[in-house]
Design a protein around this motif. Structure first.
Motif, mmCIF file in Angstrom:
data_model
loop_
_atom_site.group_PDB
_atom_site.id
_atom_site.type_symbol
_atom_site.label_atom_id
_atom_site.label_comp_id
_atom_site.label_asym_id
_atom_site.label_seq_id
_atom_site.Cartn_x
_atom_site.Cartn_y
_atom_site.Cartn_z
ATOM 1 N N LEU A 163 0.829 -1.198 0.000
ATOM 2 C CA LEU A 163 0.000 0.000 0.000
ATOM 3 C C LEU A 163 0.868 1.254 0.000
ATOM 4 N N GLY A 164 1.920 1.252 0.807
ATOM 5 C CA GLY A 164 2.840 2.393 0.844
ATOM 6 C C GLY A 164 3.525 2.595 -0.500
ATOM 7 N N ALA A 165 3.958 1.503 -1.099
ATOM 8 C CA ALA A 165 4.620 1.592 -2.403
ATOM 9 C C ALA A 165 3.648 2.088 -3.470
ATOM 10 N N VAL A 166 2.416 1.595 -3.415
ATOM 11 C CA VAL A 166 1.401 2.030 -4.376
ATOM 12 C C VAL A 166 1.125 3.520 -4.204
ATOM 13 N N ALA A 167 0.971 3.953 -2.976
ATOM 14 C CA ALA A 167 0.697 5.371 -2.721
ATOM 15 C C ALA A 167 1.836 6.243 -3.229
ATOM 16 N N THR A 168 3.061 5.810 -2.985
ATOM 17 C CA THR A 168 4.219 6.561 -3.454
ATOM 18 C C THR A 168 4.253 6.608 -4.971
ATOM 19 N N ALA A 169 3.985 5.464 -5.611
ATOM 20 C CA ALA A 169 3.996 5.412 -7.069
ATOM 21 C C ALA A 169 2.906 6.301 -7.662
ATOM 22 N N ARG A 177 0.673 2.080 -18.768
ATOM 23 C CA ARG A 177 0.859 0.761 -18.178
ATOM 24 C C ARG A 177 2.105 0.119 -18.787
ATOM 25 N N LYS A 178 2.999 -0.361 -17.931
ATOM 26 C CA LYS A 178 4.219 -1.020 -18.376
ATOM 27 C C LYS A 178 3.895 -2.463 -18.777
ATOM 28 N N ALA A 179 4.431 -2.902 -19.895
ATOM 29 C CA ALA A 179 4.197 -4.272 -20.353
ATOM 30 C C ALA A 179 5.009 -5.242 -19.504
ATOM 31 N N LEU A 180 4.419 -6.385 -19.212
ATOM 32 C CA LEU A 180 5.123 -7.421 -18.462
ATOM 33 C C LEU A 180 5.989 -8.245 -19.406
ATOM 34 N N ALA A 181 7.032 -8.849 -18.850
ATOM 35 C CA ALA A 181 7.902 -9.723 -19.632
ATOM 36 C C ALA A 181 7.090 -10.920 -20.122
ATOM 37 N N GLY A 232 5.538 -14.313 -20.572
ATOM 38 C CA GLY A 232 5.279 -15.387 -19.618
ATOM 39 C C GLY A 232 4.891 -14.918 -18.224
ATOM 40 N N GLU A 233 5.025 -13.626 -17.953
ATOM 41 C CA GLU A 233 4.641 -13.104 -16.639
ATOM 42 C C GLU A 233 3.219 -12.583 -16.693
ATOM 43 N N THR A 234 2.496 -12.809 -15.609
ATOM 44 C CA THR A 234 1.163 -12.251 -15.448
ATOM 45 C C THR A 234 1.109 -11.580 -14.087
ATOM 46 N N CYS A 235 0.110 -10.782 -13.872
ATOM 47 C CA CYS A 235 -0.059 -10.157 -12.555
ATOM 48 C C CYS A 235 -0.160 -11.236 -11.474
ATOM 49 N N GLY A 236 -0.873 -12.296 -11.781
ATOM 50 C CA GLY A 236 -1.040 -13.387 -10.815
ATOM 51 C C GLY A 236 0.263 -14.098 -10.502
ATOM 52 N N ASN A 283 8.382 -3.705 -8.620
ATOM 53 C CA ASN A 283 8.380 -2.662 -9.651
ATOM 54 C C ASN A 283 7.572 -3.090 -10.867
ATOM 55 N N ASP A 284 7.730 -4.359 -11.284
ATOM 56 C CA ASP A 284 6.950 -4.871 -12.415
ATOM 57 C C ASP A 284 5.460 -4.870 -12.086
ATOM 58 N N TYR A 285 5.108 -5.327 -10.885
ATOM 59 C CA TYR A 285 3.718 -5.411 -10.450
ATOM 60 C C TYR A 285 3.067 -4.022 -10.447
ATOM 61 N N LEU A 286 3.777 -3.059 -9.891
ATOM 62 C CA LEU A 286 3.235 -1.704 -9.833
ATOM 63 C C LEU A 286 3.244 -1.033 -11.200
ATOM 64 N N GLY A 287 4.324 -1.254 -11.960
ATOM 65 C CA GLY A 287 4.435 -0.641 -13.286
ATOM 66 C C GLY A 287 3.363 -1.123 -14.244
ATOM 67 N N ALA A 288 2.977 -2.378 -14.101
ATOM 68 C CA ALA A 288 1.928 -2.938 -14.954
ATOM 69 C C ALA A 288 0.533 -2.608 -14.414
ATOM 70 N N GLN A 289 0.495 -1.912 -13.317
ATOM 71 C CA GLN A 289 -0.748 -1.500 -12.667
ATOM 72 C C GLN A 289 -1.606 -2.699 -12.304
ATOM 73 N N CYS A 290 -0.941 -3.760 -11.836
ATOM 74 C CA CYS A 290 -1.663 -4.966 -11.403
ATOM 75 C C CYS A 290 -2.518 -4.673 -10.172
ATOM 76 N N HIS A 291 -2.126 -3.688 -9.395
ATOM 77 C CA HIS A 291 -2.819 -3.336 -8.165
ATOM 78 C C HIS A 291 -4.104 -2.567 -8.431
ATOM 79 N N ALA A 292 -4.272 -2.054 -9.650
ATOM 80 C CA ALA A 292 -5.435 -1.210 -9.958
ATOM 81 C C ALA A 292 -6.626 -2.030 -10.376
#
Length: 100
Positions: A15-21, A38-42, A44-48, A91-100
């Motif tokens: 939550l702190g990292a998300v708020a900062t981002a 939204r940053k593309a994931l590598a 084979g990677e998914t948010c899950g 960073n990948d999780y937040l950059g891809a906006q998986c939290h949104a």
């Protein structure tokens, strides 16, 4: 109880990292309401899959290793590798906006 505390600590850190981002993105966009791209994931990677890896590293206590590093304490090469992986995944999780 320990698992709940660790899980809670992970959620609090996330939550702190998300708020900062979000705050940094808002400042960088100069008030642009579209928000950051939204940053593309590598491949084979998914948010899950990233979330699963973060949970596994959280269960290993990696966030406390990151805090130790930040406090200037020495950590083993294995712990440093886990901390680096955790930070990259977050960073990948937040950059891809998986939290949104």
């Amino acid at each position: 109880m320990t698992a709940t505390v660790r899980g809670g600590a992970f959620r609090l850190a996330l939550l702190g990292a998300v708020a900062t981002a979000v705050l940094a993105a808002g400042c960088a966009s100069g008030g642009n309401q579209q928000g950051p791209a939204r940053k593309a994931l590598a491949a084979g990677e998914t948010c899950g899959s990233i979330k699963q890896q973060l949970n596994r590293l959280d269960a290993k206590g990696v966030p406390s290793v990151i805090q130790s590093q930040a406090a200037g304490r020495k950590v083993s090469a294995s712990q440093k590798a886990d901390a680096d992986l955790y930070n990259r995944l977050l960073n990948d999780y937040l950059g891809a906006q998986c939290h949104a």
